[in-house]
Design an enzyme around this catalytic site. Structure first.
Site, mmCIF file in Angstrom:
data_model
loop_
_atom_site.group_PDB
_atom_site.id
_atom_site.type_symbol
_atom_site.label_atom_id
_atom_site.label_comp_id
_atom_site.label_asym_id
_atom_site.label_seq_id
_atom_site.Cartn_x
_atom_site.Cartn_y
_atom_site.Cartn_z
ATOM 1 N N ILE A 11 -8.653 41.687 0.586
ATOM 2 C CA ILE A 11 -8.924 41.681 2.032
ATOM 3 C C ILE A 11 -8.614 40.289 2.567
ATOM 4 O O ILE A 11 -9.508 39.501 2.897
ATOM 5 C CB ILE A 11 -10.389 42.078 2.354
ATOM 6 C CG1 ILE A 11 -10.782 43.362 1.649
ATOM 7 C CG2 ILE A 11 -10.564 42.237 3.870
ATOM 8 C CD1 ILE A 11 -12.248 43.767 1.852
ATOM 9 N N PRO A 12 -7.316 39.955 2.661
ATOM 10 C CA PRO A 12 -6.961 38.661 3.251
ATOM 11 C C PRO A 12 -7.428 38.632 4.710
ATOM 12 O O PRO A 12 -7.291 39.635 5.429
ATOM 13 C CB PRO A 12 -5.440 38.612 3.161
ATOM 14 C CG PRO A 12 -4.999 39.832 2.457
ATOM 15 C CD PRO A 12 -6.166 40.729 2.272
ATOM 16 N N HIS A 13 -7.995 37.512 5.120
ATOM 17 C CA HIS A 13 -8.520 37.441 6.479
ATOM 18 C C HIS A 13 -8.510 36.009 6.986
ATOM 19 O O HIS A 13 -8.381 35.066 6.205
ATOM 20 C CB HIS A 13 -9.939 38.022 6.545
ATOM 21 C CG HIS A 13 -10.905 37.365 5.614
ATOM 22 N ND1 HIS A 13 -10.990 37.690 4.272
ATOM 23 C CD2 HIS A 13 -11.812 36.385 5.810
ATOM 24 C CE1 HIS A 13 -11.916 36.961 3.699
ATOM 25 N NE2 HIS A 13 -12.427 36.143 4.603
ATOM 26 N N GLY A 14 -8.629 35.900 8.293
ATOM 27 C CA GLY A 14 -8.664 34.586 8.903
ATOM 28 C C GLY A 14 -8.921 34.685 10.393
ATOM 29 O O GLY A 14 -8.929 35.782 10.959
ATOM 30 N N LEU A 20 -7.322 41.371 7.903
ATOM 31 C CA LEU A 20 -8.238 41.307 9.031
ATOM 32 C C LEU A 20 -8.091 39.953 9.702
ATOM 33 O O LEU A 20 -8.268 38.914 9.055
ATOM 34 C CB LEU A 20 -9.680 41.519 8.569
ATOM 35 C CG LEU A 20 -10.721 41.580 9.672
ATOM 36 C CD1 LEU A 20 -10.448 42.738 10.630
ATOM 37 C CD2 LEU A 20 -12.101 41.716 9.070
#
Length: 155
Positions: free
Chosen positions: A65-68, A103
């Site tokens: 779940i890469p997110h930033g 996300l």
């Protein structure tokens, strides 16, 4: 209300061809930039890479779940991709990743960002959900599964 309201039908990639973790992040950033006017794939990629430096977003069971957060965003944005072939993602359980949920949130999102991450994690804990995600026949079926929640049999 959809299970993952930050997703839309254009934010589902049923087969992402990538060779490694960096390439996954680059491709996710490119797909997101095409759907987010005013944001460059480079800015998105750098944000994702910066977050990965803090620790892998590979949460286990073949999922990342890469997110930033990005100042230019005015709403939560999500994208889901099934990888054509699993790749090493430095996941917590050491398993390669074949499903990625991107996300992105506005810098001012605060708790909404965390709620969205929790929403994805809850969905993935539903019995059989990962199997249904992996076996959905195409992007339309995959979106239907994610938009309608765990009771959908969209495979």
């Amino acid at each position: 209300m959809p299970m993952l309201e930050f997703l839309n039908p254009d934010s589902v990639v049923s087969t992402l061809r990538v060779r490694d973790k960096k390439h996954v992040l680059q491709e996710l950033a490119a797909h997101a930039a095409r759907r987010l006017p005013g944001l460059s794939d480079r800015d998105i990629f750098e944000t994702l890479l910066q977050r990965e430096r803090l620790g892998s977003t590979g949460i286990g069971d073949g999922v990342a779940i890469p997110h930033g957060k990005l100042a230019q965003l005015d709403r939560l944005f999500g994208l889901v991709a099934r990888l054509e072939k699993p790749v090493d993602f430095d996941a917590l359980d050491g398993q390669p990743v074949d499903v990625a949920f991107l996300l992105l949130a506005p810098e001012t999102a605060g708790a909404d960002h965390l709620k969205a991450l929790a929403q994805v994690a809850r969905l993935l804990r539903e019995p059989g959900m990962l199997e249904r995600i992996r076996s959905a026949r195409d992007a339309t079926a995959l979106y239907a599964l994610l938009a309608n929640g765990p009771t959908t049999q969209a495979a």
